[in-house]
Design an enzyme around this catalytic site. Structure first.
Site, PDB file in Angstrom:
ATOM      1  CB  CYS A 192      17.569   6.552  16.411  1.00 29.36           C
ATOM      2  SG  CYS A 192      18.154   6.033  17.725  1.00 29.36           S
TER       3      CYS A 192
ATOM      4  N   GLY B  98      14.008   7.941  17.602  1.00 27.51           N
ATOM      5  CA  GLY B  98      15.239   8.683  18.559  1.00 27.51           C
ATOM      6  C   GLY B  98      15.297   7.889  19.817  1.00 27.51           C
ATOM      7  CD  GLU B  99      17.969   5.824  23.977  1.00 25.46           C
ATOM      8  OE1 GLU B  99      17.465   4.800  23.730  1.00 25.46           O
ATOM      9  OE2 GLU B  99      18.134   6.415  24.996  1.00 25.46           O
TER      10      GLU B  99
ATOM     11  CB  CYS C 150       7.010  -0.696  18.369  1.00 25.98           C
ATOM     12  SG  CYS C 150       5.828  -0.590  19.470  1.00 25.98           S
TER      13      CYS C 150
ATOM     14  CD  GLU D 285       6.978   9.049  10.635  1.00 25.53           C
ATOM     15  OE1 GLU D 285       6.629   8.924   9.652  1.00 25.53           O
ATOM     16  OE2 GLU D 285       7.200   8.005  11.285  1.00 25.53           O
TER      17      GLU D 285
ATOM     18  CB  CYS E 133      17.925  -1.135  16.624  1.00 27.48           C
ATOM     19  SG  CYS E 133      18.349  -0.532  18.552  1.00 27.48           S
TER      20      CYS E 133
ATOM     21  CB  SER F 158      14.326  -1.250  24.153  1.00 22.70           C
ATOM     22  OG  SER F 158      13.417  -0.286  24.331  1.00 22.70           O
ATOM     23  CG  LEU F 159      16.579  -6.759  28.668  1.00 24.73           C
ATOM     24  CD1 LEU F 159      17.777  -6.115  28.798  1.00 24.73           C
ATOM     25  CD2 LEU F 159      15.827  -7.258  29.789  1.00 24.73           C
ATOM     26  CG  HIS F 160      14.270  -5.857  22.300  1.00 18.61           C
ATOM     27  ND1 HIS F 160      13.150  -5.694  22.501  1.00 18.61           N
ATOM     28  CD2 HIS F 160      14.730  -4.775  21.948  1.00 18.61           C
ATOM     29  CE1 HIS F 160      12.756  -4.389  22.276  1.00 18.61           C
ATOM     30  NE2 HIS F 160      13.783  -3.943  21.656  1.00 18.61           N
TER      31      HIS F 160
ATOM     32  CB  CYS G 147       3.977   7.257  20.790  1.00 17.11           C
ATOM     33  SG  CYS G 147       5.783   6.434  20.409  1.00 17.11           S
TER      34      CYS G 147
ATOM     35  CB  SER H  53      10.995   3.537  25.850  1.00 12.64           C
ATOM     36  OG  SER H  53      11.537   2.543  25.450  1.00 12.64           O
TER      37      SER H  53
ATOM     38  CG  ASN I  64       5.183  -3.754  15.354  1.00 12.46           C
ATOM     39  OD1 ASN I  64       4.296  -4.524  15.351  1.00 12.46           O
ATOM     40  ND2 ASN I  64       5.290  -2.790  16.163  1.00 12.46           N
TER      41      ASN I  64
ATOM     42  CB  CYS J 113      14.448  -0.042  15.168  1.00  6.86           C
ATOM     43  SG  CYS J 113      13.756   1.790  15.156  1.00  6.86           S
TER      44      CYS J 113
HETATM   45  N1  SAH Z   1      15.307   4.461  21.692  1.00  6.69           N
HETATM   46  C1  SAH Z   1      14.250   4.251  22.389  1.00  6.69           C
HETATM   47  C2  SAH Z   1      12.874   4.520  22.375  1.00  6.69           C
HETATM   48  C3  SAH Z   1      12.155   4.695  20.779  1.00  6.69           C
HETATM   49  S1  SAH Z   1      12.166   2.798  20.223  1.00  6.69           S
HETATM   50  C4  SAH Z   1      14.283   2.637  22.687  1.00  6.69           C
HETATM   51  O1  SAH Z   1      14.974   2.030  21.833  1.00  6.69           O
HETATM   52  O2  SAH Z   1      13.921   2.409  23.666  1.00  6.69           O
HETATM   53  C5  SAH Z   1      10.465   2.404  21.216  1.00  6.69           C
HETATM   54  C6  SAH Z   1      10.421   0.826  21.152  1.00  6.69           C
HETATM   55  O3  SAH Z   1      10.025   0.437  20.016  1.00  6.69           O
HETATM   56  C7  SAH Z   1      11.594   0.142  21.671  1.00  6.69           C
HETATM   57  O4  SAH Z   1      11.247  -0.799  22.563  1.00  6.69           O
HETATM   58  C8  SAH Z   1      11.816  -0.599  20.443  1.00  6.69           C
HETATM   59  O5  SAH Z   1      12.878  -1.650  20.772  1.00  6.69           O
HETATM   60  C9  SAH Z   1      10.855  -0.896  19.833  1.00  6.69           C
HETATM   61  N2  SAH Z   1      10.743  -1.499  18.506  1.00  6.69           N
HETATM   62  C10 SAH Z   1      11.890  -0.865  17.590  1.00  6.69           C
HETATM   63  N3  SAH Z   1      11.406  -1.388  16.358  1.00  6.69           N
HETATM   64  C11 SAH Z   1      10.473  -2.423  16.542  1.00  6.69           C
HETATM   65  C12 SAH Z   1       9.841  -3.419  15.765  1.00  6.69           C
HETATM   66  N4  SAH Z   1      10.241  -3.563  14.447  1.00  6.69           N
HETATM   67  N5  SAH Z   1       8.936  -4.295  16.225  1.00  6.69           N
HETATM   68  C13 SAH Z   1       8.773  -3.935  17.550  1.00  6.69           C
HETATM   69  N6  SAH Z   1       9.174  -3.211  18.385  1.00  6.69           N
HETATM   70  C14 SAH Z   1      10.044  -2.377  17.937  1.00  6.69           C
HETATM   71 FE1  SF4 Z   2      16.903   3.983  18.090  1.00  3.06          FE
HETATM   72 FE2  SF4 Z   2      15.219   2.972  19.719  1.00  3.06          FE
HETATM   73 FE3  SF4 Z   2      15.080   2.410  17.199  1.00  3.06          FE
HETATM   74 FE4  SF4 Z   2      17.202   1.340  18.567  1.00  3.06          FE
HETATM   75  S1  SF4 Z   2      14.983   0.911  18.661  1.00  3.06           S
HETATM   76  S2  SF4 Z   2      17.194   2.566  16.573  1.00  3.06           S
HETATM   77  S3  SF4 Z   2      17.454   3.067  19.941  1.00  3.06           S
HETATM   78  S4  SF4 Z   2      14.758   4.096  18.136  1.00  3.06           S
END
Ligand code: SAH
Ligand code: SF4
Length: 348
Positions: free
Chosen positions: A112, A162-163, A336, A92, A116, A217-219, A105, A194, A293, A119
């Site tokens: 992936c 994906g990562e 995201c 996508e 996480c 992506s620290l969080h 994007c 990212s 989200n 996600c």
């Molecule tokens: N794998 C990489 C890039 C794709 S994810 C990464 O993790 O950085 C893109 C971004 O969306 C990342 O910052 C991820 O943490 C964020 N993300 C994933 N799920 C989310 C959610 N439910 N709400 C907000 N951000 C989210």
């Molecule tokens: Fe993969 Fe990024 Fe989603 Fe984590 S946040 S599952 S690394 S796409």
């Protein structure tokens, strides 16, 4: 299957054309045709002699993605497409219209492997890596769509499925094609990758000394909690990630972006903000706050606006610039982390 033309870098294409007895300039001519004039097949490249057009059509595929479904947000400012790769796997991409910018994007993998919990892509699991050409093809697809109304893509973020640092070489070679003056020609500073924090990837990225932007992506800076959200944190801790980021900043003199998804009552207190400040103070960085989200597989809720505001005030009071990411495309599952292909079952 014929190789995908977008998978070749310029030197590879030059070598192939030389083998076909073609003059040296042909490869650049073909690149300009496919990456700038956005031609979709060799037949359309009328600047080439007919026999060469036929040879190209026989040897290469020009079709990487089959569009399956498009969804648009009610305001029309976010568009998401689901594509099928040649072997049926889903991918996508999301186009976001801002005032000046047209930000795309794109995905680096189908699914992936990181998993996480919050996600949607992580929830669907890993399907496969995308080739460099499949990554580039997402950009070409939208560039053609925008060209219909004389618009252009202004920014590309590798933040879809994906990562990217687990598919490092293909991602870097796709970025090179997007940035190359004879390729898509987008300025390096308009390209962003990212990562969830794959330390060897961050180091390699720093050593590549490009001008692409890096987002992490620290969080949270609490290792125990981060490991519960992001399993790979057990391998690469917050401290190791931040050290790799310091190396990147030192090596490139570029500012890094930290992404921080704010989850209601989980990581959004002023205490959490203080903890973040203590860890990143003094780094050349910027924090992007993203109210979570919603996804079906995770119960956490987004932080409300007033609390987002308080969190950002703590950062700013400590000299750390931050922005709140506009929440876009939520209702169409294009925000995201919402890039789970709903129709995945159709592909399996
Ligand atoms: N794998 C990489 C890039 C794709 S994810 C990464 O993790 O950085 C893109 C971004 O969306 C990342 O910052 C991820 O943490 C964020 N993300 C994933 N799920 C989310 C959610 N439910 N709400 C907000 N951000 C989210
Ligand atoms: Fe993969 Fe990024 Fe989603 Fe984590 S946040 S599952 S690394 S796409």
């Amino acid at each position: 299957m014929r190789p995908l033309i977008y998978d070749l870098d310029l030197a590879e294409l030059e070598a192939e054309l030389t083998a076909l007895g073609q003059p040296g300039f042909r490869a650049k001519q073909i690149w300009v045709a496919i990456y700038q004039k956005l031609k979709t097949s060799p037949e359309e490249i009328t600047t080439l002699p007919k026999p060469l057009r036929e040879a190209l059509a026989e040897r290469y595929s020009f079709q990487a993605l089959e569009p399956v479904k498009r969804i648009e947000s009610a305001d029309g400012l976010t568009v998401k497409d689901l594509f099928r790769l040649h072997d049926g796997f889903p991918v996508e991409a999301v186009l976001m219209y801002y005032e000046e910018r047209r930000t795309l994007c794109i995905s680096s993998q189908s699914g992936c492997a990181i998993g996480c919990s919050f996600c949607a892509t992580g929830q669907m699991g890993f399907k496969r890596h995308l080739t460099s050409g499949e990554i580039v093809a997402q950009v070409l697809y939208y560039a053609r769509l925008l060209a219909e109304t004389e618009q252009r893509i202004t920014n590309v973020v590798v933040m879809g499925m994906g990562e990217p640092f687990l598919n490092f070489d293909n991602t870097m070679s796709a970025l090179d094609r997007l940035n190359h003056p004879e390729g898509f020609g987008l300025g390096a500073r308009r390209l962003t990758v990212s990562t969830v924090g794959i330390v060897p990837g961050i180091i390699k990225f720093a050593d590549a000394e490009t001008q692409y932007n890096l987002a992490i992506s620290l969080h949270t800076v609490d290792n125990e909690f981060r490991s519960s959200l992001i399993p790979v944190n057990r391998k690469y801790s917050v401290e190791e990630i931040l050290n790799a980021c310091r190396y990147y900043i030192q090596k490139t003199s570029r500012r890094i972006t930290f992404e921080y998804a704010l989850i209601d009552n989980i990581n959004d207190s002023t205490k959490d903000a203080d903890a973040l400040v203590r860890k990143i103070r003094g780094m050349m960085c910027h924090v992007n706050l993203i109210p979570l989200n919603p996804t079906t597989g995770y119960s956490g809720q987004p932080t409300q606006a007033d609390k987002v505001q308080k969190f950002s005030e703590v950062l700013e009071a400590n000299g750390i610039p931050c922005t709140v990411r506009l929440r876009r495309g939520i209702e169409i599952g294009a925000g995201c982390g919402q890039l789970a292909a709903e129709e995945l079952s159709n592909f399996d």
